[in-house]
Enzyme design. Structure first.
Site, short mmCIF file in Angstrom:
data_model
loop_
_atom_site.label_atom_id
_atom_site.label_comp_id
_atom_site.label_asym_id
_atom_site.label_seq_id
_atom_site.Cartn_x
_atom_site.Cartn_y
_atom_site.Cartn_z
N GLU A 138 -6.01 -4.71 10.46
CA GLU A 138 -4.95 -3.73 10.69
C GLU A 138 -5.25 -2.93 11.96
O GLU A 138 -6.00 -1.95 11.91
CB GLU A 138 -4.87 -2.75 9.51
CG GLU A 138 -4.58 -3.40 8.19
CD GLU A 138 -3.98 -2.40 7.21
OE1 GLU A 138 -2.82 -2.58 6.83
OE2 GLU A 138 -4.67 -1.42 6.86
N LYS A 142 0.10 4.22 -0.38
CA LYS A 142 -0.58 5.42 0.17
C LYS A 142 -0.27 6.63 -0.72
O LYS A 142 -0.14 6.48 -1.93
CB LYS A 142 -0.16 5.64 1.63
CG LYS A 142 -0.35 4.37 2.47
CD LYS A 142 -0.23 4.59 3.94
CE LYS A 142 -0.43 3.26 4.67
NZ LYS A 142 -0.42 3.38 6.11
N ASN A 189 0.87 -1.18 0.00
CA ASN A 189 0.00 0.00 0.00
C ASN A 189 0.90 1.23 0.00
O ASN A 189 1.45 1.59 1.03
CB ASN A 189 -0.90 -0.03 1.25
CG ASN A 189 -1.80 1.18 1.34
OD1 ASN A 189 -1.88 1.98 0.41
ND2 ASN A 189 -2.48 1.32 2.48
N HIS A 206 -9.88 1.29 4.53
CA HIS A 206 -8.62 1.51 5.25
C HIS A 206 -8.86 2.49 6.39
O HIS A 206 -9.64 3.44 6.25
CB HIS A 206 -7.55 2.05 4.29
CG HIS A 206 -6.19 2.03 4.90
ND1 HIS A 206 -5.78 2.98 5.80
CD2 HIS A 206 -5.18 1.14 4.80
CE1 HIS A 206 -4.55 2.68 6.21
NE2 HIS A 206 -4.16 1.56 5.61
N SER A 216 2.78 -2.04 10.39
CA SER A 216 4.24 -2.09 10.60
C SER A 216 4.86 -3.45 10.28
O SER A 216 5.84 -3.84 10.91
CB SER A 216 4.60 -1.66 12.02
OG SER A 216 4.21 -0.31 12.24
N GLU A 229 -7.26 4.89 7.46
CA GLU A 229 -7.02 6.31 7.12
C GLU A 229 -8.21 6.90 6.39
O GLU A 229 -8.52 8.08 6.55
CB GLU A 229 -5.71 6.42 6.31
CG GLU A 229 -4.51 6.14 7.20
CD GLU A 229 -3.30 5.53 6.49
OE1 GLU A 229 -3.24 5.58 5.25
OE2 GLU A 229 -2.42 5.00 7.20
N GLY A 232 1.97 2.34 10.83
CA GLY A 232 2.94 3.41 10.68
C GLY A 232 3.61 3.81 11.99
O GLY A 232 4.27 4.84 12.07
P1 PGA Z 1 2.35 0.34 7.71
O1 PGA Z 1 0.93 0.56 7.00
O2 PGA Z 1 2.89 -0.95 7.19
O3 PGA Z 1 3.16 1.53 7.33
O4 PGA Z 1 2.06 0.27 9.19
C1 PGA Z 1 0.05 -0.51 6.79
C2 PGA Z 1 -1.23 -0.02 6.19
O5 PGA Z 1 -1.72 1.04 6.59
O6 PGA Z 1 -1.80 -0.66 5.29
#
Ligand code: PGA
Length: 253
Positions: free
Chosen positions: A169, A11, A9, A97, A215, A99, A175
């Site tokens: 998640e 982003k 991803n 997601h 992460s 976000e 993140g």
């Molecule tokens: P990350 O993001 O691996 O940077 O924690 C995962 C995601 O949001 O899909």
């Protein structure tokens, strides 16, 4: 065996040129992807044609959009429809997601509509769910995630659900560098599978790929992916580094 999936991803990161270079480096570094495995790149909308072109001819490698509109077509400035994605050759799309839920206020109702429109256009949905830290601390994460899954997916038929991948998640792990332990992820993902078995049946739930995200990196992927209910990962930060993502792909069962 159900599909084992490494999904990147990106982003809202990278320029087109950086994205091209990253894809080249990853594709150079991964062995041919096995039949029961998939590698998916969820790239920003403007990079979809580039990513589709670069991955053409790579078996079991797919391109995903990170979002789609809940509307078919019309006067919705700035939106991107399922039909547009299909007309490019996109096969997968992320829905829900955290976000999107948090910054763009996408609630269950809209996510349900996005799931429906994606499936109606034969896009495979990667449906994201996961609890915030406050819920985890109260020990209510199972109920929280169950409610998210029920609200957006449980109106689907078993046949439709076959075109859904679930990504668990936990928001506190996204993140933050704070990965859920393999045992924590396995526990809730086994629970999610059990909830699906309760609504549909065990045969249906055993076919659904459930990814872990939050992460994931080259160091943590092998332990996470070794768990029986973790069918790969949805990877943000580490998917922006060719070596790391190639190592994550290699860690798939
Ligand atoms: P990350 O993001 O691996 O940077 O924690 C995962 C995601 O949001 O899909």
């Amino acid at each position: 065996m159900r599909k084992q999936i490494a999904a990147a991803n990106w982003k809202m990161n990278l320029t087109l040129q950086q994205g091209e270079l990253l894809l080249d480096n990853i594709l150079k570094n991964i062995a041919p992807i096995q039949k029961e495995q998939e590698v998916i790149f969820a790239v920003p909308f403007p990079y979809l044609p580039m990513a589709l072109e670069k991955t053409k001819g790579h078996a079991n490698v797919y391109i995903a959009a990170q979002n789609l509109s809940d509307k078919e077509a019309g006067a919705y400035t700035g939106e991107v429809s399922a039909l547009m994605l299909r007309s490019l050759g996109v096969s997968h799309v992320l829905v829900g997601h955290s976000e999107r839920r948090e910054y763009f206020l996408e609630k269950d109702e809209i996510l349900k509509a996005k799931v429906d429109i994606a499936l109606a256009h034969e896009l495979t949905v990667i449906f994201c769910c996961g609890e915030p830290l406050s819920i985890r601390e109260k020990g209510k994460h199972n109920e929280f995630v169950q409610a998210q899954v029920e609200a957006a997916l449980f109106h689907l038929t078993a046949k439709q659900l076959e075109h859904v991948v679930i990504a668990y998640e936990p928001i506190w792990a996204i993140g933050t560098g704070k990965t859920a332990t393999a045992a924590q992820a396995q526990e809730i993902q086994a629970f999610i599978r059990q909830v699906i078995a309760g609504k549909y049946d065990a045969a249906v739930s055993s076919k659904i790929s459930i990814l872990y995200g939050g992460s994931v990196n080259a160091a943590t992927a092998p332990e996470l992916f070794a768990e029986s209910d973790i069918d790969g990962g949805l990877v943000g930060g580490a998917s922006l580094k060719a070596d790391d993502f190639a190592a994550i792909v290699k860690a798939l069962k």
